[in-house]
Design a protein around this motif. Sequence first.
Motif, short mmCIF file in Angstrom:
data_model
loop_
_atom_site.label_atom_id
_atom_site.label_comp_id
_atom_site.label_asym_id
_atom_site.label_seq_id
_atom_site.Cartn_x
_atom_site.Cartn_y
_atom_site.Cartn_z
N GLU A 131 31.25 5.29 -34.24
CA GLU A 131 32.10 5.52 -33.07
C GLU A 131 31.42 6.42 -32.05
O GLU A 131 31.71 6.33 -30.86
N ILE A 132 30.55 7.29 -32.51
CA ILE A 132 29.78 8.14 -31.59
C ILE A 132 28.51 7.42 -31.17
O ILE A 132 28.20 7.35 -29.97
N LYS A 133 27.77 6.89 -32.12
CA LYS A 133 26.47 6.26 -31.82
C LYS A 133 26.58 5.18 -30.75
O LYS A 133 25.75 5.11 -29.86
N ARG A 134 27.60 4.35 -30.83
CA ARG A 134 27.68 3.24 -29.87
C ARG A 134 28.00 3.70 -28.45
O ARG A 134 27.80 2.95 -27.50
N GLU A 135 28.49 4.91 -28.29
CA GLU A 135 28.83 5.44 -26.95
C GLU A 135 27.73 6.31 -26.36
O GLU A 135 27.77 6.64 -25.18
N LEU A 136 26.76 6.71 -27.17
CA LEU A 136 25.72 7.61 -26.68
C LEU A 136 24.83 6.94 -25.63
O LEU A 136 24.55 5.74 -25.73
N PRO A 137 24.38 7.72 -24.65
CA PRO A 137 23.38 7.18 -23.73
C PRO A 137 22.14 6.75 -24.51
O PRO A 137 21.84 7.32 -25.58
N GLU A 138 21.41 5.78 -24.01
CA GLU A 138 20.24 5.25 -24.71
C GLU A 138 19.20 6.32 -25.05
O GLU A 138 18.55 6.25 -26.08
N ASN A 139 19.06 7.32 -24.18
CA ASN A 139 18.04 8.35 -24.39
C ASN A 139 18.50 9.47 -25.32
O ASN A 139 17.75 10.41 -25.57
N CYS A 140 19.70 9.37 -25.87
CA CYS A 140 20.22 10.40 -26.77
C CYS A 140 19.97 9.99 -28.21
O CYS A 140 20.68 9.15 -28.76
N ILE A 141 18.96 10.58 -28.79
CA ILE A 141 18.60 10.28 -30.18
C ILE A 141 18.97 11.49 -31.04
O ILE A 141 18.52 12.60 -30.76
N PRO A 142 19.80 11.28 -32.06
CA PRO A 142 20.17 12.41 -32.91
C PRO A 142 18.95 13.12 -33.51
O PRO A 142 17.96 12.48 -33.87
N THR A 143 19.05 14.44 -33.57
CA THR A 143 17.99 15.26 -34.14
C THR A 143 18.31 15.55 -35.60
O THR A 143 19.37 16.10 -35.91
N GLU A 144 17.39 15.16 -36.49
CA GLU A 144 17.56 15.47 -37.91
C GLU A 144 17.30 16.96 -38.12
O GLU A 144 16.42 17.54 -37.49
N THR B 145 15.83 25.05 -29.77
CA THR B 145 16.24 26.02 -28.75
C THR B 145 15.59 25.65 -27.42
O THR B 145 16.25 25.66 -26.37
N GLU B 146 14.33 25.29 -27.46
CA GLU B 146 13.62 24.91 -26.23
C GLU B 146 14.21 23.64 -25.63
O GLU B 146 14.30 23.50 -24.41
N LYS B 147 14.60 22.71 -26.49
CA LYS B 147 15.22 21.46 -26.02
C LYS B 147 16.49 21.77 -25.23
O LYS B 147 16.73 21.22 -24.16
N ILE B 148 17.30 22.66 -25.77
CA ILE B 148 18.54 23.05 -25.09
C ILE B 148 18.22 23.78 -23.79
O ILE B 148 18.79 23.47 -22.73
N LYS B 149 17.31 24.73 -23.85
CA LYS B 149 16.95 25.49 -22.64
C LYS B 149 16.41 24.59 -21.55
O LYS B 149 16.65 24.82 -20.36
N SER B 150 15.65 23.56 -21.93
CA SER B 150 15.04 22.68 -20.93
C SER B 150 16.07 21.93 -20.09
O SER B 150 15.76 21.46 -18.99
N PHE C 17 21.15 25.03 -41.28
CA PHE C 17 22.56 24.96 -40.93
C PHE C 17 22.75 25.25 -39.44
O PHE C 17 23.57 24.63 -38.78
N CYS C 18 21.98 26.18 -38.90
CA CYS C 18 21.99 26.48 -37.47
C CYS C 18 21.00 25.55 -36.79
O CYS C 18 19.80 25.63 -37.04
N ALA C 19 21.49 24.68 -35.90
CA ALA C 19 20.62 23.72 -35.23
C ALA C 19 19.49 24.41 -34.47
O ALA C 19 18.38 23.89 -34.39
N LEU C 20 19.74 25.60 -33.94
CA LEU C 20 18.73 26.29 -33.15
C LEU C 20 17.59 26.86 -33.99
O LEU C 20 16.58 27.30 -33.44
N MET C 21 17.72 26.79 -35.30
CA MET C 21 16.64 27.24 -36.18
C MET C 21 15.62 26.12 -36.42
O MET C 21 14.53 26.38 -36.91
N GLU C 22 15.99 24.90 -36.06
CA GLU C 22 15.04 23.79 -36.18
C GLU C 22 13.94 23.96 -35.14
O GLU C 22 14.23 24.29 -33.99
N PRO C 23 12.70 23.74 -35.52
CA PRO C 23 11.59 23.91 -34.57
C PRO C 23 11.80 23.11 -33.29
O PRO C 23 12.08 21.91 -33.33
N GLY C 24 11.72 23.80 -32.17
CA GLY C 24 11.81 23.17 -30.86
C GLY C 24 13.21 22.92 -30.34
O GLY C 24 13.37 22.54 -29.17
#
Length: 182
Positions: free
Chosen positions: A64-77, A90-95, A81-88
């Motif tokens: 239900e979410i995947k089919r509505e996402l813009p084409e360029n929105c690829i889920p980040t594995e 925080t920078e992705k959000i800041k960008s 537990f904190c998404a911002l601890m995944e490498p890069g």
Amino acid sequence: MLKTMDSLVLIIDIQEKLMAALNHGIKEQMLIKASKLVQAAKILGVNTLVTEQYPKGLGTTIEEIKRELPENCIPTEKTDFCALMEPGYTEKIKSLGKKQVIICGIEAHICVYQTAVKLLEEGYEVFVLKDLCASRNKVEFECAMDLLSDLGAKITCLEIVLFEWLKTAKNPHFKEIQGLIK
């Protein structure tokens, strides 16, 4: 107040096996509202990011979410537990250059909570969609909402967000957004 030009939607781990662990009423509400959120963000030009906690074990983002996402929105594995601890991440959000983050997902007391806390520490305005967050246990869910509110997150719901983004019935996208909530 939320502004579309300052907003970013962050969907945390609304995945197959995590959804299956929720009670039926909460699951149904999340299926419907998650789709509406993603559609509204797309209509209004609000960036959307999606995370998936260990998708090998917990499945991928619900259809239900995947089919509505813009084409360029690829889920980040992720495994943190904190998404911002995944490498890069925080920078992705800041960008994206946004200062308001609308966050929702599963489990409210784990991944949503830890990510929201880190976003607050990083100086973002955090808006937690209470009606689009869930935990397997109601006590843990309520505890997360209380703690996040105490820490400065704004606890809100989907319709409040949508109408804050619109500001007026004269908004050129009013009818489209109104159609999502009827």
